[in-house]
Design a protein around this motif. Structure first.
Motif, PDB file in Angstrom:
ATOM      1  N   LYS A   1       0.825  -1.208   0.000  1.00 54.00           N
ATOM      2  CA  LYS A   1       0.000   0.000   0.000  1.00 54.00           C
ATOM      3  C   LYS A   1       0.863   1.263   0.000  1.00 54.00           C
ATOM      4  CE  LYS A   1      -1.669   2.289   3.892  1.00 54.00           C
ATOM      5  NZ  LYS A   1      -2.571   2.751   4.791  1.00 54.00           N
ATOM      6  N   ASN A   2       2.128   1.134   0.342  1.00 55.44           N
ATOM      7  CA  ASN A   2       3.015   2.299   0.405  1.00 55.44           C
ATOM      8  C   ASN A   2       3.974   2.415  -0.781  1.00 55.44           C
ATOM      9  OD1 ASN A   2       2.515   3.877   2.964  1.00 55.44           O
ATOM     10  ND2 ASN A   2       2.541   1.784   3.739  1.00 55.44           N
ATOM     11  N   ILE A   3       3.726   1.638  -1.839  1.00 51.42           N
ATOM     12  CA  ILE A   3       4.536   1.775  -3.061  1.00 51.42           C
ATOM     13  C   ILE A   3       4.408   3.220  -3.554  1.00 51.42           C
ATOM     14  CG2 ILE A   3       4.667   1.110  -5.508  1.00 51.42           C
ATOM     15  CD1 ILE A   3       3.990  -1.752  -4.624  1.00 51.42           C
ATOM     16  N   GLY A   4       5.551   3.781  -3.913  1.00 60.83           N
ATOM     17  CA  GLY A   4       5.582   5.166  -4.382  1.00 60.83           C
ATOM     18  C   GLY A   4       5.982   6.162  -3.305  1.00 60.83           C
TER      19      GLY A   4
ATOM     20  N   GLU B   1      17.784   5.258   2.192  1.00 62.38           N
ATOM     21  CA  GLU B   1      16.538   5.970   1.934  1.00 62.38           C
ATOM     22  C   GLU B   1      16.260   5.959   0.452  1.00 62.38           C
ATOM     23  OE1 GLU B   1      16.355   9.935   3.486  1.00 62.38           O
ATOM     24  OE2 GLU B   1      16.836   9.292   5.522  1.00 62.38           O
ATOM     25  N   GLY B   2      14.998   5.881   0.113  1.00 61.23           N
ATOM     26  CA  GLY B   2      14.617   5.930  -1.286  1.00 61.23           C
ATOM     27  C   GLY B   2      13.131   5.734  -1.462  1.00 61.23           C
ATOM     28  N   LYS B   3      12.715   5.764  -2.717  1.00 59.14           N
ATOM     29  CA  LYS B   3      11.315   5.592  -3.076  1.00 59.14           C
ATOM     30  C   LYS B   3      11.017   4.105  -3.236  1.00 59.14           C
ATOM     31  CE  LYS B   3       8.127   7.012  -6.747  1.00 59.14           C
ATOM     32  NZ  LYS B   3       8.068   7.757  -8.021  1.00 59.14           N
ATOM     33  N   LEU B   4       9.984   3.632  -2.569  1.00 55.99           N
ATOM     34  CA  LEU B   4       9.581   2.233  -2.661  1.00 55.99           C
ATOM     35  C   LEU B   4       8.942   1.996  -4.026  1.00 55.99           C
ATOM     36  CD1 LEU B   4       9.263  -0.509  -1.201  1.00 55.99           C
ATOM     37  CD2 LEU B   4       7.097   0.339  -0.279  1.00 55.99           C
ATOM     38  N   LEU B   5       9.597   1.172  -4.840  1.00 57.46           N
ATOM     39  CA  LEU B   5       9.141   0.931  -6.208  1.00 57.46           C
ATOM     40  C   LEU B   5       8.359  -0.367  -6.372  1.00 57.46           C
ATOM     41  CD1 LEU B   5      12.267   1.881  -8.361  1.00 57.46           C
ATOM     42  CD2 LEU B   5      10.258   3.277  -7.869  1.00 57.46           C
TER      43      LEU B   5
END
Length: 177
Positions: A116-119, A133-137
């Motif tokens: 649900k937290n992709i992006g 750290e980064g964007k969940l792809l």
């Protein structure tokens, strides 16, 4: 007085029945949560965890694919409270019940939470305490892929890094203001 009745001096322990009772209560509450969620047609709401403090403070942490509103928490809390009282799980009425989301500062625990937290931007702490750290792809049964950026503007380097769940100690959402 003989030590035979009491066991060895200083080794008296808390009754093991308390632990069994607490485990049984957690299982019963878990079943109750699932029944209530089915009854109120809250398909996108799911159970994250249950904690019971020694003071009979029951904390039920829920999440939802579309976001968990206060109204949903109140509705679920009222339904649960009524059943716990009716079933007499705490005959003296000495308990409190809290139904809420885990909170933004709590690590993700379930695959469904990751999905649900992709992006969103996340901080991944590995078992060796290294943080990324980064964007969940992407999220799979085995692990996650995040996009990291080092440097700025034209010198920015964007990479995709994969982490197996077995290597992850915790993952938290980073809130950007």
């Amino acid at each position: 007085m003989s030590d035979k009745r009491l066991g060895k001096k200083g080794t008296a322990s808390f009754p093991s029945s308390f632990i069994m009772t607490q485990d049984t209560t957690i299982t019963a509450i878990e079943t109750l949560v699932h029944q209530i969620l089915a009854h109120i047609e809250a398909e996108d709401v799911f159970l994250v965890s249950i904690k019971i403090k020694p003071t009979n403070n029951i904390k039920v942490f829920l999440d939802a694919d579309s976001g968990l509103s206060i109204d949903k928490c109140v509705k679920i809390n009222r339904a649960m409270y009524k059943v716990v009282e009716e079933k007499g799980w705490y005959p003296d009425g000495n308990f409190s019940l809290e139904v809420s989301s885990p909170g933004i500062d709590e690590p993700l625990k379930l695959l469904r939470q990751y999905k649900k937290n992709i992006g969103r931007k996340v901080e991944v702490t590995l078992n060796d305490e290294k943080k990324t750290e980064g964007k969940l792809l992407e999220v799979t049964e085995e692990g996650i892929t995040i996009e990291t950026t080092t440097g700025k503007n034209k010198k920015a380097i964007i990479e995709q890094k994969q982490f197996a769940f077995s290597d992850i100690k915790q993952t938290k959402i980073i809130i950007a203001f």
